[in-house]
Scaffold this motif. Structure first.
Motif, PDB file in Angstrom:
ATOM      1  N   VAL A   1       0.822  -1.211   0.000  1.00  0.00           N
ATOM      2  CA  VAL A   1       0.000   0.000   0.000  1.00  0.00           C
ATOM      3  C   VAL A   1       0.859   1.265   0.000  1.00  0.00           C
ATOM      4  O   VAL A   1       0.540   2.234  -0.700  1.00  0.00           O
ATOM      5  CB  VAL A   1      -0.951   0.002   1.224  1.00  0.00           C
ATOM      6  N   TYR A   2       1.953   1.260   0.757  1.00  0.00           N
ATOM      7  CA  TYR A   2       2.679   2.499   0.988  1.00  0.00           C
ATOM      8  C   TYR A   2       3.993   2.627   0.217  1.00  0.00           C
ATOM      9  O   TYR A   2       4.677   3.650   0.338  1.00  0.00           O
ATOM     10  CB  TYR A   2       2.972   2.658   2.484  1.00  0.00           C
ATOM     11  N   THR A   3       4.388   1.600  -0.545  1.00  0.00           N
ATOM     12  CA  THR A   3       5.623   1.694  -1.336  1.00  0.00           C
ATOM     13  C   THR A   3       5.340   1.241  -2.770  1.00  0.00           C
ATOM     14  O   THR A   3       4.300   0.646  -3.061  1.00  0.00           O
ATOM     15  CB  THR A   3       6.753   0.819  -0.759  1.00  0.00           C
ATOM     16  N   ALA A   4       6.308   1.505  -3.637  1.00  0.00           N
ATOM     17  CA  ALA A   4       6.241   1.033  -5.020  1.00  0.00           C
ATOM     18  C   ALA A   4       7.145  -0.171  -5.223  1.00  0.00           C
ATOM     19  O   ALA A   4       7.494  -0.525  -6.357  1.00  0.00           O
ATOM     20  CB  ALA A   4       6.625   2.159  -5.972  1.00  0.00           C
ATOM     21  N   ASP A   5       7.545  -0.836  -4.158  1.00  0.00           N
ATOM     22  CA  ASP A   5       8.419  -2.010  -4.252  1.00  0.00           C
ATOM     23  C   ASP A   5       7.779  -3.080  -5.125  1.00  0.00           C
ATOM     24  O   ASP A   5       6.559  -3.297  -5.088  1.00  0.00           O
ATOM     25  CB  ASP A   5       8.671  -2.604  -2.860  1.00  0.00           C
ATOM     26  N   THR A   6       8.603  -3.775  -5.888  1.00  0.00           N
ATOM     27  CA  THR A   6       8.094  -4.884  -6.699  1.00  0.00           C
ATOM     28  C   THR A   6       7.671  -6.037  -5.788  1.00  0.00           C
ATOM     29  O   THR A   6       8.037  -6.091  -4.609  1.00  0.00           O
ATOM     30  CB  THR A   6       9.172  -5.391  -7.668  1.00  0.00           C
ATOM     31  N   ILE A   7       6.934  -6.977  -6.343  1.00  0.00           N
ATOM     32  CA  ILE A   7       6.490  -8.140  -5.579  1.00  0.00           C
ATOM     33  C   ILE A   7       7.695  -8.935  -5.076  1.00  0.00           C
ATOM     34  O   ILE A   7       7.698  -9.430  -3.946  1.00  0.00           O
ATOM     35  CB  ILE A   7       5.573  -9.040  -6.434  1.00  0.00           C
ATOM     36  N   ASP A   8       8.747  -9.020  -5.900  1.00  0.00           N
ATOM     37  CA  ASP A   8       9.969  -9.720  -5.468  1.00  0.00           C
ATOM     38  C   ASP A   8      10.588  -9.048  -4.251  1.00  0.00           C
ATOM     39  O   ASP A   8      11.013  -9.731  -3.307  1.00  0.00           O
ATOM     40  CB  ASP A   8      10.997  -9.752  -6.612  1.00  0.00           C
ATOM     41  N   VAL A   9      10.614  -7.736  -4.253  1.00  0.00           N
ATOM     42  CA  VAL A   9      11.212  -7.000  -3.137  1.00  0.00           C
ATOM     43  C   VAL A   9      10.350  -7.134  -1.886  1.00  0.00           C
ATOM     44  O   VAL A   9      10.865  -7.336  -0.780  1.00  0.00           O
ATOM     45  CB  VAL A   9      11.407  -5.514  -3.510  1.00  0.00           C
ATOM     46  N   VAL A  10       9.039  -7.034  -2.050  1.00  0.00           N
ATOM     47  CA  VAL A  10       8.135  -7.186  -0.910  1.00  0.00           C
ATOM     48  C   VAL A  10       8.308  -8.564  -0.279  1.00  0.00           C
ATOM     49  O   VAL A  10       8.396  -8.701   0.947  1.00  0.00           O
ATOM     50  CB  VAL A  10       6.665  -6.973  -1.340  1.00  0.00           C
ATOM     51  N   ALA A  11       8.364  -9.588  -1.127  1.00  0.00           N
ATOM     52  CA  ALA A  11       8.541 -10.953  -0.626  1.00  0.00           C
ATOM     53  C   ALA A  11       9.854 -11.076   0.140  1.00  0.00           C
ATOM     54  O   ALA A  11       9.906 -11.674   1.228  1.00  0.00           O
ATOM     55  CB  ALA A  11       8.510 -11.944  -1.783  1.00  0.00           C
ATOM     56  N   ASP A  12      10.930 -10.489  -0.404  1.00  0.00           N
ATOM     57  CA  ASP A  12      12.246 -10.581   0.240  1.00  0.00           C
ATOM     58  C   ASP A  12      12.273  -9.830   1.568  1.00  0.00           C
ATOM     59  O   ASP A  12      12.854 -10.305   2.550  1.00  0.00           O
ATOM     60  CB  ASP A  12      13.310 -10.011  -0.708  1.00  0.00           C
ATOM     61  N   LYS A  13      11.623  -8.674   1.616  1.00  0.00           N
ATOM     62  CA  LYS A  13      11.639  -7.851   2.830  1.00  0.00           C
ATOM     63  C   LYS A  13      10.802  -8.451   3.959  1.00  0.00           C
ATOM     64  O   LYS A  13      10.965  -8.062   5.123  1.00  0.00           O
ATOM     65  CB  LYS A  13      11.114  -6.446   2.516  1.00  0.00           C
ATOM     66  N   THR A  14       9.905  -9.348   3.625  1.00  0.00           N
ATOM     67  CA  THR A  14       8.991  -9.880   4.648  1.00  0.00           C
ATOM     68  C   THR A  14       9.228 -11.354   4.947  1.00  0.00           C
ATOM     69  O   THR A  14       8.394 -12.004   5.585  1.00  0.00           O
ATOM     70  CB  THR A  14       7.526  -9.656   4.235  1.00  0.00           C
ATOM     71  N   GLY A  15      10.358 -11.901   4.476  1.00  0.00           N
ATOM     72  CA  GLY A  15      10.758 -13.232   4.912  1.00  0.00           C
ATOM     73  C   GLY A  15      10.192 -14.395   4.120  1.00  0.00           C
ATOM     74  O   GLY A  15      10.354 -15.551   4.540  1.00  0.00           O
ATOM     75  N   PHE A  16       9.558 -14.135   2.989  1.00  0.00           N
ATOM     76  CA  PHE A  16       9.068 -15.238   2.163  1.00  0.00           C
ATOM     77  C   PHE A  16      10.212 -15.789   1.314  1.00  0.00           C
ATOM     78  O   PHE A  16      11.106 -15.055   0.899  1.00  0.00           O
ATOM     79  CB  PHE A  16       7.906 -14.772   1.284  1.00  0.00           C
ATOM     80  N   GLN A  17      10.165 -17.081   1.049  1.00  0.00           N
ATOM     81  CA  GLN A  17      11.267 -17.753   0.357  1.00  0.00           C
ATOM     82  C   GLN A  17      11.438 -17.272  -1.071  1.00  0.00           C
ATOM     83  O   GLN A  17      12.542 -17.250  -1.610  1.00  0.00           O
ATOM     84  CB  GLN A  17      11.041 -19.263   0.376  1.00  0.00           C
ATOM     85  N   SER A  18      10.320 -16.880  -1.695  1.00  0.00           N
ATOM     86  CA  SER A  18      10.363 -16.430  -3.088  1.00  0.00           C
ATOM     87  C   SER A  18       9.093 -15.642  -3.375  1.00  0.00           C
ATOM     88  O   SER A  18       8.126 -15.679  -2.598  1.00  0.00           O
ATOM     89  CB  SER A  18      10.448 -17.626  -4.044  1.00  0.00           C
ATOM     90  N   ALA A  19       9.087 -14.956  -4.508  1.00  0.00           N
ATOM     91  CA  ALA A  19       7.899 -14.211  -4.912  1.00  0.00           C
ATOM     92  C   ALA A  19       6.726 -15.145  -5.151  1.00  0.00           C
ATOM     93  O   ALA A  19       5.577 -14.835  -4.794  1.00  0.00           O
ATOM     94  CB  ALA A  19       8.197 -13.397  -6.167  1.00  0.00           C
ATOM     95  N   SER A  20       6.990 -16.308  -5.749  1.00  0.00           N
ATOM     96  CA  SER A  20       5.902 -17.242  -6.038  1.00  0.00           C
ATOM     97  C   SER A  20       5.288 -17.786  -4.741  1.00  0.00           C
ATOM     98  O   SER A  20       4.073 -17.948  -4.629  1.00  0.00           O
ATOM     99  CB  SER A  20       6.404 -18.389  -6.916  1.00  0.00           C
ATOM    100  N   HIS A  21       6.156 -18.063  -3.766  1.00  0.00           N
ATOM    101  CA  HIS A  21       5.661 -18.514  -2.459  1.00  0.00           C
ATOM    102  C   HIS A  21       4.814 -17.429  -1.803  1.00  0.00           C
ATOM    103  O   HIS A  21       3.740 -17.696  -1.242  1.00  0.00           O
ATOM    104  CB  HIS A  21       6.845 -18.873  -1.555  1.00  0.00           C
ATOM    105  N   PHE A  22       5.272 -16.180  -1.888  1.00  0.00           N
ATOM    106  CA  PHE A  22       4.528 -15.059  -1.329  1.00  0.00           C
ATOM    107  C   PHE A  22       3.163 -14.905  -2.003  1.00  0.00           C
ATOM    108  O   PHE A  22       2.144 -14.739  -1.338  1.00  0.00           O
ATOM    109  CB  PHE A  22       5.343 -13.772  -1.480  1.00  0.00           C
ATOM    110  N   ILE A  23       3.136 -14.989  -3.330  1.00  0.00           N
ATOM    111  CA  ILE A  23       1.876 -14.820  -4.068  1.00  0.00           C
ATOM    112  C   ILE A  23       0.879 -15.906  -3.684  1.00  0.00           C
ATOM    113  O   ILE A  23      -0.307 -15.641  -3.457  1.00  0.00           O
ATOM    114  CB  ILE A  23       2.138 -14.816  -5.585  1.00  0.00           C
ATOM    115  N   ARG A  24       1.352 -17.153  -3.570  1.00  0.00           N
ATOM    116  CA  ARG A  24       0.463 -18.262  -3.195  1.00  0.00           C
ATOM    117  C   ARG A  24      -0.096 -18.061  -1.784  1.00  0.00           C
ATOM    118  O   ARG A  24      -1.295 -18.230  -1.550  1.00  0.00           O
ATOM    119  CB  ARG A  24       1.208 -19.595  -3.268  1.00  0.00           C
ATOM    120  N   ALA A  25       0.786 -17.678  -0.856  1.00  0.00           N
ATOM    121  CA  ALA A  25       0.349 -17.479   0.525  1.00  0.00           C
ATOM    122  C   ALA A  25      -0.619 -16.306   0.629  1.00  0.00           C
ATOM    123  O   ALA A  25      -1.618 -16.374   1.352  1.00  0.00           O
ATOM    124  CB  ALA A  25       1.562 -17.243   1.428  1.00  0.00           C
ATOM    125  N   PHE A  26      -0.338 -15.231  -0.108  1.00  0.00           N
ATOM    126  CA  PHE A  26      -1.184 -14.050  -0.070  1.00  0.00           C
ATOM    127  C   PHE A  26      -2.565 -14.361  -0.643  1.00  0.00           C
ATOM    128  O   PHE A  26      -3.594 -13.988  -0.058  1.00  0.00           O
ATOM    129  CB  PHE A  26      -0.532 -12.907  -0.869  1.00  0.00           C
TER     130      PHE A  26
END
Length: 283
Positions: free
Chosen positions: A238-263
């Motif tokens: 909501v508050y940044t323009a970070d890419t999905i890969d960066v968001v996933a990395d900053k929040t401890g998810f193993q990968s962007a794909s893992h983050f997308i599935r969990a989200f």
């Protein structure tokens, strides 16, 4: 001719309430309640009633045999009863008591949580002083018949939530242990940490920690960590323009794909759809 209850010297009530179909399916609701002035030989002994009960001791004391314990509840203390279990209570001297029976879909899990913290259902003045306002609101609503079913549900739910909270001065060793684990998760959620790492931070075995955490937090440590990461990810979306890969990395998810599935599993939408929703609101 009126029937007199032995030992009931004076009473305000009993006031009755018949809940509608919606309340019975979705809300907490009172059944009946009163204020009694008591003395010997007042005694109630039941093996089963399809209801729950709260008693607030205004003056004197009332004796209970409840959940395999015998105790005397004194002034400003409160007693929570599951009337589907055997219960026995009586007066051994003058007393004044506020009480009501209640029910509702979802009451029992909350009662079980409160009993897990206090197996007898006997709660001290700390709880009594915090909850008398809700007791009075329910009893007044029963008396004047002007309270809505949603307001009744709010008062009863609020009262039970107060009973579920630990007094600040009585935080147990277990509570402090879990708080250490929560602090560790908040400090390290960006890293690849395991439940074993969290248990080690609390200084206990994985098996004991997992059981204790679920008992006190009502969810597994794995889910708590996932939700912590998810909440932080939502802020970044909501508050940044970070890419999905960066968001996933900053929040401890193993990968962007893992983050997308969990989200998507948690929110029933993709991270980009979530971000676009908030972007649309800002236009």
């Amino acid at each position: 001719m009126k029937i007199k209850e032995p030992g009931v010297l004076e009473r305000d009530g009993i006031y009755f309430w018949s809940a509608g179909a919606y309340a019975k399916e979705n809300l907490f609701y009172p059944l009946w309640g009163a204020v009694y002035r008591l003395d010997v030989p007042y005694r109630v002994k039941r093996s089963y009633l399809d209801a729950f009960m709260l008693q607030y001791i205004v003056e004197g004391e009332l004796h209970f045999e409840l959940r395999n314990e015998h105790f005397a509840a004194k002034e400003k203390e409160i007693v929570l009863l599951n009337c589907m279990e055997p219960n026995h209570y009586w007066s051994e001297g003058p007393a004044r008591v506020k009480w009501f029976h209640f029910h509702g879909n979802g009451v029992l899990p909350l009662l079980d949580y409160i009993y897990a913290k206090n197996g007898s259902g006997h709660l001290n003045q700390f709880y009594g002083e915090k909850t008398e306002i809700y007791m009075d609101a329910v009893l007044q609503g029963l008396k004047n018949k002007e309270t809505s079913e949603f307001q009744f549900s709010h008062e009863i739910y609020s009262l039970l939530c107060e009973l579920a909270a630990a007094p600040p001065s009585q935080i147990s060793t277990s509570d402090r242990m879990i708080q250490r684990a929560v602090t560790f998760m908040r400090e390290h959620y960006r890293e690849e940490i395991s439940v074993q790492d969290i248990a080690s931070s609390a200084g206990v075995s994985l098996y004991y920690f997992t059981r204790l955490f679920k008992k006190l937090k009502l969810q597994s440590p794995h889910l708590y960590l996932l939700n912590l990461r998810m909440d932080e990810a939502k802020k970044l979306l909501v508050y940044t323009a970070d890419t999905i890969d960066v968001v996933a990395d900053k929040t401890g998810f193993q990968s962007a794909s893992h983050f997308i599935r969990a989200f998507k599993k948690a929110m029933n939408m993709t991270p980009n759809t979530f971000r676009n929703y908030f972007s649309a609101r800002k236009v």
